[in-house]
Design a protein around this motif. Structure first.
Motif, short mmCIF file in Angstrom:
data_model
loop_
_atom_site.label_atom_id
_atom_site.label_comp_id
_atom_site.label_asym_id
_atom_site.label_seq_id
_atom_site.Cartn_x
_atom_site.Cartn_y
_atom_site.Cartn_z
N CYS A 341 0.84 -1.20 0.00
CA CYS A 341 0.00 0.00 0.00
C CYS A 341 0.88 1.25 0.00
N ASP A 342 1.96 1.20 0.76
CA ASP A 342 2.87 2.34 0.82
C ASP A 342 3.41 2.68 -0.57
N ALA A 343 3.73 1.65 -1.34
CA ALA A 343 4.24 1.87 -2.70
C ALA A 343 3.20 2.55 -3.59
N ALA A 344 1.93 2.37 -3.23
CA ALA A 344 0.84 3.00 -3.99
C ALA A 344 0.36 4.29 -3.33
N ARG A 345 1.16 4.81 -2.40
CA ARG A 345 0.87 6.05 -1.67
C ARG A 345 -0.39 5.97 -0.81
N ILE A 346 -0.61 4.76 -0.28
CA ILE A 346 -1.68 4.58 0.71
C ILE A 346 -0.98 4.22 2.02
N THR A 347 -1.08 5.13 3.01
CA THR A 347 -0.40 4.90 4.28
C THR A 347 -1.35 4.29 5.30
N LEU A 348 -1.04 3.07 5.72
CA LEU A 348 -1.80 2.39 6.77
C LEU A 348 -0.83 1.53 7.54
N ASN A 349 -1.31 0.84 8.59
CA ASN A 349 -0.36 0.02 9.35
C ASN A 349 -0.79 -1.43 9.46
N LYS A 350 0.25 -2.30 9.45
CA LYS A 350 0.00 -3.70 9.76
C LYS A 350 -0.47 -3.79 11.19
N ASN A 351 -1.26 -4.78 11.52
CA ASN A 351 -1.78 -4.90 12.89
C ASN A 351 -2.07 -6.36 13.19
N ALA A 352 -1.70 -6.79 14.39
CA ALA A 352 -2.10 -8.12 14.83
C ALA A 352 -3.62 -8.17 14.94
N GLU A 404 0.20 2.94 -11.19
CA GLU A 404 -1.15 3.23 -11.67
C GLU A 404 -2.10 3.49 -10.50
N ILE A 405 -1.96 2.69 -9.43
CA ILE A 405 -2.81 2.90 -8.25
C ILE A 405 -2.47 4.26 -7.62
N ALA A 406 -1.17 4.56 -7.54
CA ALA A 406 -0.74 5.84 -6.95
C ALA A 406 -1.30 7.02 -7.75
N ALA A 407 -1.40 6.87 -9.06
CA ALA A 407 -1.95 7.94 -9.89
C ALA A 407 -3.43 8.16 -9.56
N ARG A 408 -4.16 7.04 -9.34
CA ARG A 408 -5.58 7.17 -8.96
C ARG A 408 -5.71 7.82 -7.58
N VAL A 409 -4.82 7.43 -6.67
CA VAL A 409 -4.83 8.02 -5.33
C VAL A 409 -4.58 9.52 -5.43
N SER A 410 -3.63 9.91 -6.26
CA SER A 410 -3.31 11.34 -6.29
C SER A 410 -4.41 12.14 -7.01
N GLU A 411 -5.10 11.49 -7.93
CA GLU A 411 -6.28 12.14 -8.52
C GLU A 411 -7.32 12.41 -7.43
N LEU A 412 -7.53 11.41 -6.55
CA LEU A 412 -8.51 11.55 -5.47
C LEU A 412 -8.09 12.63 -4.48
N THR A 413 -6.83 12.58 -4.04
CA THR A 413 -6.40 13.57 -3.03
C THR A 413 -6.34 14.97 -3.61
N SER A 414 -6.14 15.10 -4.92
CA SER A 414 -6.11 16.45 -5.49
C SER A 414 -7.51 17.08 -5.45
#
Ligand SMILES: *Cc1c(COP(=O)(O)O)cnc(C)c1O
Length: 421
Positions: A341-352, A404-414
């Motif tokens: 997710c990080d590579a696609a510019r989505i920041t979240l965390n792993k969790n038990a 490609e996912i990162a591009a969609r993310v940045s379209e959304l955040t823009s």
């Protein structure tokens, strides 16, 4: 009143004096503008709060409390702290408020200090089931200095087992019982904890660090009428400055105040105390209440969207701002999911997840939260875009889809910029 006091916050002065650090600030702004921030404990505090944090109040030593300081020159900061205390009591219907804890962990240390002595028995939620480090981790003061008895969630419902809590409380007679967690998506039955505490004579402490912002916005029930003491952070859903706060019954006011200062802390961070006052004013508005409700609607939509992508929400969903997602069904672990997710510019965390077969460093799940994206103005339609982006990203084994996912993310955040230009 002049709206341009001489001290800034003057970014140009920083850029001239220290370009290396100025560049970090700019790069961080671009990072949050260009990606999705789904860490459940993060948010975007307001420009008014940031202005307070970047102010000359940072300079003032004010050990003590308003009207009873150990230093001179506190008349102005006393006004800020008194306003903040009054706003906190009003907003939460609390009998007493202390705005000085430097952080959530500092607030918790003070609560232990007010009600317990090293060696005492304290009950709290087990870490692997969603509890916090300060609830008895072996590497934390709580686990080193206290006899911690942990309770957890049932394996079938993945929700707190109140029968187990009661049985453990009767067996171990704890001095204090803590409820509240860092990765528990469901509402907590405060009345049940109150009656268990009454039955065994324990102090009821609610660590509301994660969800107090939803309580402030009247979006979920409040622990304040039930608890002896409620500790929390001000920077998570609540969207204020980084810091902690404690609410309690009047009978515990002196013990709490003494435990925060001088037992556990020195001088308060008056810029942060004033920032908390500003955040409390913001949290009392109808706009904030609408935000708090939307945070939950968004978390529920995101959990449902992720379920549709084959990822299982622990406990079947969420009542709050966060969802815990079990990835075992798609054969991906939490560590890989976080990195992909990080590579696609989505920041979240792993969790038990509860009863996780993986060690915590690998983990079978991820935790997602909606406070930050809701502050940006996103709603339910955007949550389905985010869910499908996560669904693709976590399965992107070789990273080939990340751009490609990162591009969609940045379209959304823009369309929903953090700190719009
Ligand atoms: C975040 C959190 C804390 C600690 O807050 P810090 O400000 O990081 O020290 C304490 N308890 C719970 C339940 C939390 O989620």
């Amino acid at each position: 009143m002049s709206t341009t006091p001489f001290w800034g916050p003057d970014f140009n002065a920083l850029a001239q004096e220290d370009p290396e650090i100025a560049n970090v600030l700019l790069a961080e702004l671009e990072r949050v503008r260009g990606g999705l921030q789904l860490i459940a404990s993060e948010n975007f505090t307001s420009p008014a709060v940031l202005a307070t944090l970047g102010s000359i109040l940072s300079n003032k030593y004010a050990e003590g409390y308003p009207g009873k300081r150990y230093y001179g020159g506190c008349a102005e900061v006393d006004i800020a702290e008194n306003i903040g205390i009054a706003r906190a009591k009003e907003l939460f219907g609390a009998e007493h408020a202390n705005l000085q804890p430097h952080s959530g962990a500092s607030a918790n240390i003070a609560v232990y200090g007010a009600f317990t002595k090293p060696g005492d028995t304290v009950m709290a939620m087990s870490l692997p089931h969603g509890g916090h480090l300060t609830h008895g981790s072996k590497v934390n003061f709580s686990g080193k200095w206290f006899n911690i008895v942990s309770y957890g969630v049932r394996q079938d419902t993945e929700q707190i087992d109140y029968d187990e809590v009661r049985a453990l409380a009767i067996q171990h007679k704890p001095k204090m019982i803590i409820c509240g967690a860092t990765a528990y998506p469901r509402l907590i039955d405060f009345a049940a904890f109150r009656s268990i505490c009454d039955e065994v004579g324990a102090i009821m402490m609610v660590d509301a660090a994660h969800f107090i912002g939803l309580v402030a916005g009247k979006a979920i029930p409040s622990p304040v009428p039930y608890a002896d003491v409620v500790s929390f952070t001000t920077h998570k859903v609540m969207r204020g400055p980084r810091g902690g706060m404690i609410l309690c019954k009047a009978e515990h006011a002196a013990a709490i105040d003494k435990a925060v200062f001088p037992m556990m802390q020195g001088g308060p961070l008056m810029h942060a105390v004033a920032g908390k006052a500003v955040a409390l004013k913001e949290a009392a508005t109808p706009e904030y209440q609408a935000y708090a409700k939307q945070v939950i609607a968004n978390a529920q939509a995101l959990a449902a969207g992720l379920a549709a992508e084959g990822m299982r929400p622990v406990s079947g969903g969420t009542d709050t701002h966060l969802a815990l997602i079990d990835l075992q069904g798609i054969g991906v672990n939490g560590t890989d999911a976080e990195a992909r997710c990080d590579a696609a510019r989505i920041t979240l965390n792993k969790n038990a997840i509860p009863y996780d077969p993986q060690p915590p460093a690998v983990a079978s799940g991820i935790r997602v939260g909606t406070p930050a994206v809701t502050t940006q103005g996103m709603g339910v339609p955007e949550m389905s875009v985010i869910a499908s982006a996560i669904g693709e990203a976590v399965r992107d084994v070789d990273g080939s889809k990340a751009p490609e996912i990162a591009a969609r993310v940045s379209e959304l955040t823009s369309r929903f910029p953090a700190y719009a230009r």
